[in-house]
Write a protein that holds these residues in place. Structure first.
Motif, PDB file in Angstrom:
ATOM      1  N   HIS A 195      38.810  46.740  71.541  1.00 35.78           N
ATOM      2  CA  HIS A 195      39.469  46.690  70.231  1.00 35.78           C
ATOM      3  C   HIS A 195      40.919  47.129  70.352  1.00 35.78           C
ATOM      4  CE1 HIS A 195      38.316  50.955  70.271  1.00 35.78           C
ATOM      5  NE2 HIS A 195      39.209  51.157  69.320  1.00 35.78           N
ATOM      6  N   PHE A 196      41.729  46.615  69.445  1.00 29.21           N
ATOM      7  CA  PHE A 196      43.147  46.984  69.404  1.00 29.21           C
ATOM      8  C   PHE A 196      43.674  46.723  67.998  1.00 29.21           C
ATOM      9  CE2 PHE A 196      44.915  42.668  69.347  1.00 29.21           C
ATOM     10  CZ  PHE A 196      43.892  41.922  69.919  1.00 29.21           C
ATOM     11  N   ARG A 197      44.839  47.270  67.744  1.00 29.39           N
ATOM     12  CA  ARG A 197      45.507  47.001  66.466  1.00 29.39           C
ATOM     13  C   ARG A 197      46.783  46.221  66.745  1.00 29.39           C
ATOM     14  NH1 ARG A 197      46.947  52.481  64.913  1.00 29.39           N
ATOM     15  NH2 ARG A 197      46.248  53.060  67.003  1.00 29.39           N
ATOM     16  N   THR A 198      47.219  45.471  65.762  1.00 35.51           N
ATOM     17  CA  THR A 198      48.467  44.729  65.949  1.00 35.51           C
ATOM     18  C   THR A 198      49.000  44.288  64.595  1.00 35.51           C
ATOM     19  OG1 THR A 198      49.515  43.066  67.348  1.00 35.51           O
ATOM     20  CG2 THR A 198      47.419  42.423  66.318  1.00 35.51           C
ATOM     21  N   THR A 199      50.159  43.625  64.605  1.00 31.62           N
ATOM     22  CA  THR A 199      50.673  43.108  63.330  1.00 31.62           C
ATOM     23  C   THR A 199      49.940  41.811  62.984  1.00 31.62           C
ATOM     24  OG1 THR A 199      52.478  42.288  64.688  1.00 31.62           O
ATOM     25  CG2 THR A 199      53.016  44.055  63.165  1.00 31.62           C
ATOM     26  N   GLU A 274      40.461  51.867  53.589  1.00 36.96           N
ATOM     27  CA  GLU A 274      40.178  53.214  54.066  1.00 36.96           C
ATOM     28  C   GLU A 274      41.432  53.800  54.717  1.00 36.96           C
ATOM     29  OE1 GLU A 274      38.492  50.522  54.698  1.00 36.96           O
ATOM     30  OE2 GLU A 274      36.323  50.852  54.711  1.00 36.96           O
ATOM     31  N   PRO A 275      41.622  55.120  54.600  1.00 33.18           N
ATOM     32  CA  PRO A 275      42.851  55.723  55.144  1.00 33.18           C
ATOM     33  C   PRO A 275      42.826  55.882  56.662  1.00 33.18           C
ATOM     34  CG  PRO A 275      41.495  57.385  54.066  1.00 33.18           C
ATOM     35  CD  PRO A 275      40.811  56.064  53.835  1.00 33.18           C
ATOM     36  N   THR A 276      41.671  55.613  57.285  1.00 35.06           N
ATOM     37  CA  THR A 276      41.617  55.676  58.751  1.00 35.06           C
ATOM     38  C   THR A 276      40.905  54.420  59.268  1.00 35.06           C
ATOM     39  OG1 THR A 276      39.516  56.850  58.719  1.00 35.06           O
ATOM     40  CG2 THR A 276      41.496  58.227  58.947  1.00 35.06           C
ATOM     41  N   TYR A 277      41.211  54.090  60.529  1.00 29.35           N
ATOM     42  CA  TYR A 277      40.458  53.036  61.216  1.00 29.35           C
ATOM     43  C   TYR A 277      39.118  53.636  61.652  1.00 29.35           C
ATOM     44  CZ  TYR A 277      44.993  50.698  61.482  1.00 29.35           C
ATOM     45  OH  TYR A 277      46.187  50.102  61.173  1.00 29.35           O
ATOM     46  N   GLY A 285      47.875  52.406  54.638  1.00 29.94           N
ATOM     47  CA  GLY A 285      47.544  51.531  53.498  1.00 29.94           C
ATOM     48  C   GLY A 285      46.538  50.472  53.907  1.00 29.94           C
ATOM     49  N   ARG A 286      46.671  49.316  53.268  1.00 29.81           N
ATOM     50  CA  ARG A 286      45.695  48.233  53.519  1.00 29.81           C
ATOM     51  C   ARG A 286      45.804  47.690  54.951  1.00 29.81           C
ATOM     52  NH1 ARG A 286      43.537  43.533  49.755  1.00 29.81           N
ATOM     53  NH2 ARG A 286      42.465  45.377  49.064  1.00 29.81           N
ATOM     54  N   TRP A 287      44.667  47.450  55.552  1.00 27.88           N
ATOM     55  CA  TRP A 287      44.630  46.798  56.875  1.00 27.88           C
ATOM     56  C   TRP A 287      43.537  45.749  56.857  1.00 27.88           C
ATOM     57  CZ3 TRP A 287      40.022  48.158  59.580  1.00 27.88           C
ATOM     58  CH2 TRP A 287      39.352  49.282  59.079  1.00 27.88           C
ATOM     59  N   GLN A 288      43.535  44.899  57.836  1.00 26.22           N
ATOM     60  CA  GLN A 288      42.572  43.799  57.893  1.00 26.22           C
ATOM     61  C   GLN A 288      41.754  43.916  59.168  1.00 26.22           C
ATOM     62  OE1 GLN A 288      42.584  41.260  55.487  1.00 26.22           O
ATOM     63  NE2 GLN A 288      44.398  42.046  54.428  1.00 26.22           N
ATOM     64  N   ARG A 289      40.487  43.561  59.075  1.00 27.66           N
ATOM     65  CA  ARG A 289      39.646  43.594  60.281  1.00 27.66           C
ATOM     66  C   ARG A 289      39.336  42.167  60.699  1.00 27.66           C
ATOM     67  NH1 ARG A 289      33.870  43.869  60.940  1.00 27.66           N
ATOM     68  NH2 ARG A 289      33.341  44.785  62.959  1.00 27.66           N
ATOM     69  N   MET A 290      39.516  41.911  62.004  1.00 25.80           N
ATOM     70  CA  MET A 290      39.177  40.599  62.561  1.00 25.80           C
ATOM     71  C   MET A 290      38.078  40.852  63.588  1.00 25.80           C
ATOM     72  SD  MET A 290      41.704  38.122  64.753  1.00 25.80           S
ATOM     73  CE  MET A 290      42.081  36.616  63.923  1.00 25.80           C
ATOM     74  N   ALA A 291      36.869  40.370  63.317  1.00 25.59           N
ATOM     75  CA  ALA A 291      35.747  40.643  64.231  1.00 25.59           C
ATOM     76  C   ALA A 291      35.297  39.331  64.857  1.00 25.59           C
ATOM     77  CB  ALA A 291      34.601  41.278  63.449  1.00 25.59           C
ATOM     78  N   TYR A 292      34.940  39.402  66.133  1.00 27.05           N
ATOM     79  CA  TYR A 292      34.529  38.166  66.818  1.00 27.05           C
ATOM     80  C   TYR A 292      33.714  38.514  68.047  1.00 27.05           C
ATOM     81  CZ  TYR A 292      34.885  33.198  67.965  1.00 27.05           C
ATOM     82  OH  TYR A 292      34.600  31.887  68.174  1.00 27.05           O
ATOM     83  N   ARG A 293      32.798  37.613  68.391  1.00 23.23           N
ATOM     84  CA  ARG A 293      32.081  37.767  69.671  1.00 23.23           C
ATOM     85  C   ARG A 293      32.424  36.563  70.545  1.00 23.23           C
ATOM     86  NH1 ARG A 293      27.221  35.999  72.007  1.00 23.23           N
ATOM     87  NH2 ARG A 293      26.455  35.015  70.108  1.00 23.23           N
ATOM     88  N   PHE A 294      33.001  36.832  71.708  1.00 22.28           N
ATOM     89  CA  PHE A 294      33.309  35.770  72.676  1.00 22.28           C
ATOM     90  C   PHE A 294      32.125  35.615  73.604  1.00 22.28           C
ATOM     91  CE2 PHE A 294      37.392  37.620  71.519  1.00 22.28           C
ATOM     92  CZ  PHE A 294      38.180  36.500  71.284  1.00 22.28           C
ATOM     93  N   ALA A 295      31.679  34.383  73.808  1.00 20.80           N
ATOM     94  CA  ALA A 295      30.559  34.144  74.727  1.00 20.80           C
ATOM     95  C   ALA A 295      31.053  33.310  75.893  1.00 20.80           C
ATOM     96  CB  ALA A 295      29.434  33.434  73.990  1.00 20.80           C
ATOM     97  N   MET A 296      30.886  33.831  77.093  1.00 21.94           N
ATOM     98  CA  MET A 296      31.416  33.163  78.295  1.00 21.94           C
ATOM     99  C   MET A 296      30.321  32.379  78.993  1.00 21.94           C
ATOM    100  SD  MET A 296      33.886  36.168  79.812  1.00 21.94           S
ATOM    101  CE  MET A 296      34.853  35.081  80.883  1.00 21.94           C
ATOM    102  N   LYS A 297      30.722  31.219  79.565  1.00 23.15           N
ATOM    103  CA  LYS A 297      29.796  30.353  80.314  1.00 23.15           C
ATOM    104  C   LYS A 297      29.684  30.853  81.738  1.00 23.15           C
ATOM    105  CE  LYS A 297      31.755  26.260  78.676  1.00 23.15           C
ATOM    106  NZ  LYS A 297      32.465  25.044  78.943  1.00 23.15           N
ATOM    107  N   PRO A 298      28.497  30.802  82.304  1.00 22.86           N
ATOM    108  CA  PRO A 298      28.387  31.158  83.718  1.00 22.86           C
ATOM    109  C   PRO A 298      29.181  30.185  84.586  1.00 22.86           C
ATOM    110  CG  PRO A 298      26.271  30.407  82.849  1.00 22.86           C
ATOM    111  CD  PRO A 298      27.238  30.381  81.706  1.00 22.86           C
ATOM    112  N   ALA A 299      29.779  30.679  85.652  1.00 16.54           N
ATOM    113  CA  ALA A 299      30.510  29.796  86.568  1.00 16.54           C
ATOM    114  C   ALA A 299      29.488  28.909  87.276  1.00 16.54           C
ATOM    115  CB  ALA A 299      31.286  30.614  87.575  1.00 16.54           C
ATOM    116  N   PRO A 300      29.870  27.675  87.601  1.00 12.97           N
ATOM    117  CA  PRO A 300      28.926  26.829  88.327  1.00 12.97           C
ATOM    118  C   PRO A 300      28.574  27.473  89.661  1.00 12.97           C
ATOM    119  CG  PRO A 300      31.010  25.677  87.858  1.00 12.97           C
ATOM    120  CD  PRO A 300      31.172  27.085  87.396  1.00 12.97           C
ATOM    121  N   ALA A 301      27.323  27.302  90.092  1.00  9.84           N
ATOM    122  CA  ALA A 301      26.902  27.899  91.366  1.00  9.84           C
ATOM    123  C   ALA A 301      27.739  27.294  92.489  1.00  9.84           C
ATOM    124  CB  ALA A 301      25.431  27.605  91.591  1.00  9.84           C
TER     125      ALA A 301
END
Ligand code: BEZ
Ligand code: FE
Length: 305
Positions: A195-199, A274-277, A285-301
């Motif tokens: 996780h990280f914060r940014t503009t 909320e006043p804290t992350y 003040g106001r902040w936005q949450r961006m949530a996501y799950r990245f799913a990676m493919k196995p490399a070919p054998a």
């Protein structure tokens, strides 16, 4: 002037044109690499077919050469006008689609773009990539898993995006590779998270001060990309994943100048007051949450020796 009736003259002309194509195609027949031969012969066939189809004039051919010459002159290790040309012609996304086809359970890929500068510096989780810069913050909370949803620990996640004026650090005068802005690498925790914060990312125009800008203007096309954050994920035994997350609601999602949007990559941000992350850091003040799950493919054998 031909002495033949018009239909015969046309047939003769077509045969002469085809003979040029056949000759050039055959000249690649002796190439040592079969793949090189296949690619070059197809390139010759298609380029010639294009010239025949549009009946390319000398002046147009000259203009095309001059355009490509300027594209080359503008390209160096910081400015990649050729990648940009490939992007606005949709060739980059076509190549992405050919090489990273949709695969069950895996996150979709999109363009790398011209502003990746290579592996980023490892940064602690939670870092505010924008430092003290003013502006609303986005908290990105993400996980990296395999296609079965099992966490991948130790994955390297490179992140980069433009500033609130639409510029990447590498586009600015005085840019230094060792002083990155809005770029970082996170290494996923044992539970696969980072996780990280940014503009707040904003929609921005691709560079329009070169030949590609002229092309867009002549075509009546806009240069905008919808707001996004770039990600490149690397983990041993998995295929590298090059992708973005797009901000839902952006006005350019349906007309990205480089055709990079896929619906599965659009994320709806959740506003928070909320006043804290969640990690206890004070939030301005106001902040936005961006949530996501990245799913990676196995490399070919690897093929057996
Ligand atoms: C980018 O998102 O950074 C980008 C992608 C293609 C062309 C220009 C910019
Ligand atoms: Fe971008």
């Amino acid at each position: 002037m031909s002495d033949h009736p018009p239909e015969i003259a046309v047939g003769l002309q077509a045969r002469r044109e085809q003979a040029v194509t056949d000759d050039v195609e055959a000249s690649f027949g002796g190439a040592a690499s079969p793949r090189f031969r296949e690619v070059m012969q197809a390139l010759v066939r298609h380029l010639h077919a294009f010239a025949r189809e549009v009946r390319l004039t000398d002046a147009e051919w000259q203009r095309g050469i001059e355009f490509l010459t300027r594209t080359g002159h503008l390209t160096d290790d910081r400015r990649q006008e050729f990648i940009l040309l490939s992007d606005v012609l949709g060739l980059s996304m076509l190549t992405v689609g050919i090489n990273a086809p949709r695969s069950a359970g895996a996150t979709e890929s999109t363009v790398l773009g011209p502003f990746y500068v290579g592996e980023h510096r490892v940064t602690p989780h939670g870092t505010d990539l924008a430092g003290g810069a003013p502006g609303e913050r986005v908290l990105v909370e993400a996980g990296v898993t395999d296609t079965a949803g099992r966490p991948i620990a130790g994955a390297a996640v490179d992140v980069w995006h433009s500033d609130t004026n639409g510029f990447y650090d590498s586009q600015k005068p005085g840019y230094r590779l060792d002083q990155p802005e809005l770029r970082a690498r996170f290494v996923t925790k044992p539970d696969g998270s980072f996780h990280f914060r940014t503009t707040m990312p904003r929609s921005y125009p691709v560079p329009t001060d070169g030949p590609v800008g002229e092309l867009l203007r002549a075509s009546g096309r806009h240069a905008m990309r919808p707001a996004h954050i770039h990600f490149v994920l690397n983990a041993p035994s998995f295929e590298t994943l090059v992708t973005h997350l797009f901000v839902a609601g952006d006005g350019y999602l349906d007309s990205d100048a480089v055709y990079g949007v896929k619906p599965s990559l659009i994320v709806r941000l959740e506003p928070h007051d909320e006043p804290t992350y969640p990690d206890g850091t004070p939030a301005p003040g106001r902040w936005q949450r961006m949530a996501y799950r990245f799913a990676m493919k196995p490399a070919p054998a690897a093929p057996h020796a």
